[in-house]
Write a protein that holds these residues in place. Structure first.
Motif: not given
Length: 403
Positions: A231, A177, A2, A201, A250, A204, A221-224, A279, A179
């Motif tokens: 996102g 975020g 993260l 979220a 996203s 990135g 990018n996660f969680p987006a 965000t 990957y």
């Protein structure tokens, strides 16, 4: 792993607690009155003053999954509930606690300071701070996905999402975020959406990475990147996509993310660049919508944001700015329309089929005497005709055989 990517803070008041890696002091300090004027363009870009005629977010709790919050700054005093430490995805490497989270919390729910101070998009909302320990920020862009270890089923982000849902948060803001998807996070997102919680979220800050420049798209990018999560990309003062903002599918909407005034731990002010700030601002708009319409489901919040966004791309959508820059006032109005259209029409008991005369009761199933008699007579006539034909043919055959 993260992280918050290549977000930057530029301090306008020198504070001993601020990391020089993230903030650089400048000569001209800004006071509370000055910061209110400096942030005017951000509020106007989102049409926040018009939205405040309807609601300022009272009654809504926004869970902030970040590195902690200095809840003693004037803009946030009495508005923050601190949850348990959610842990770290990269043990032993910690960022400056509270610097990033304080900035994001004030953008969401800052209540000003006397006649000045910074105002958040939902100044009457509350913050549930869920602290995480992040990996260090990376100055040279992004880490390729293949170097990340995201195979573990547990996740501090998943724990934070579940805790937020269990403790009454209506919106979850995640300016962070990594990957590659994580199963625990994806399942936590699904549970939150099922409970009606809106998740926002950061897309990135990989828009200028070598991969993005070469391939005309950025790593997700996660969680987006999870389905159902809003996102967010970053835009500048003119509403153009920021060059550093990641571009991929996203990205749902955008918000100011360049030179955004923020509050720093200890009460100073600075400027922030990154999809993190964008965000937090969109999470504030989501809080306004949930304050006005507490029962609105997350997918209708997303539709309200996307269908009313300003500075929409020529084709209606592109993967750098999404459907455009969020308009808080217009989104509030559309949310009411969408919720009304989706509501079932109430029908009084006994009038579910209208007010006209009731139809006659249909005949009970079973034999009808007339039809049964006709059927029997027809059958008997057929049998007699068949029998008579057989008799005649038999007689003719018999007479033909006589000598």
């Amino acid at each position: 792993m993260l992280r918050r990517g290549r977000g930057r803070f530029r301090a306008t008041v020198a504070l001993a607690a601020i990391s020089t890696a993230l903030c650089a002091a400048v000569a001209a300090p800004a006071g509370a009155a000055d910061i209110r004027e400096d942030q005017r363009w951000v509020l106007e870009a989102l049409n926040a003053p018009e939205a405040w005629r309807v609601t300022k977010g009272a009654g809504v709790t926004v869970a902030l999954v970040d590195d902690g919050v200095d809840d003693d700054v004037a803009e946030l005093r009495g508005k923050v509930t601190v949850g348990p430490d959610m842990g770290s995805a990269d043990a032993g490497r910690e960022s400056t606690a509270g610097q990033h989270g304080t900035a994001m919390a004030a953008l969401i729910a800052g209540a000003g300071k006397g006649d000045g101070g910074l105002l958040g998009i939902a100044p009457e909302a509350r913050i549930l701070s869920l602290p995480l320990r992040f990996a260090e920020d990376y100055e040279d862009g992004v880490i390729p996905p293949e170097s990340e270890q995201r195979t573990r089923r547990e996740s501090p982000v998943a724990r934070a999402i579940d805790h937020a849902v269990d403790n009454g948060a209506q919106v979850i803001s995640m300016s962070l975020g990594a990957y590659g998807p994580n199963r625990a996070e994806r399942e936590a997102v699904s549970r939150a959406l099922a409970k009606g919680v809106v998740l926002v979220a950061a897309a990135g800050n990989g828009g200028e990475s070598e991969y993005a420049v070469t391939n005309a798209t950025s790593f997700w990018n996660f969680p987006a990147g999870y389905s159902g999560v809003i996102g967010v990309g970053a835009s500048d003062r003119e509403g153009r996509p920021a060059p550093f903002s990641s571009d991929n599918l996203s990205v749902l909407v955008s918000a100011p993310g360049v030179d955004v005034p923020v509050v720093l731990p200890g009460g100073g002010y600075g400027l922030s660049d990154g999809t993190s700030s964008a965000t937090a601002l969109v999470a504030g708009v989501a809080a306004l919508i949930k304050a006005k319409y507490p029962d609105i489901p997350p997918h209708l919040v997303s539709r309200a944001l996307t269908s009313t966004a300003r500075l929409t791309p020529v084709d209606g959508y592109d993967d750098h700015i999404g459907f455009g820059v969020v308009d808080a006032a217009a989104a509030l109005g559309r949310a009411g329309e969408l919720l009304a259209a989706a509501a079932p029409v109430p029908v009084a008991e006994g009038r579910r089929f209208g007010g006209g005369p009731l139809p006659e009761e249909p005949d009970r199933p079973g034999p009808e005497p007339v039809r049964l008699w006709l059927y029997g007579a027809g059958l008997a006539a057929g049998v007699l005709a068949f029998t008579g034909t057989v008799v005649v043919l038999t007689r003719k055959a018999g007479s033909g055989n006589r000598l």
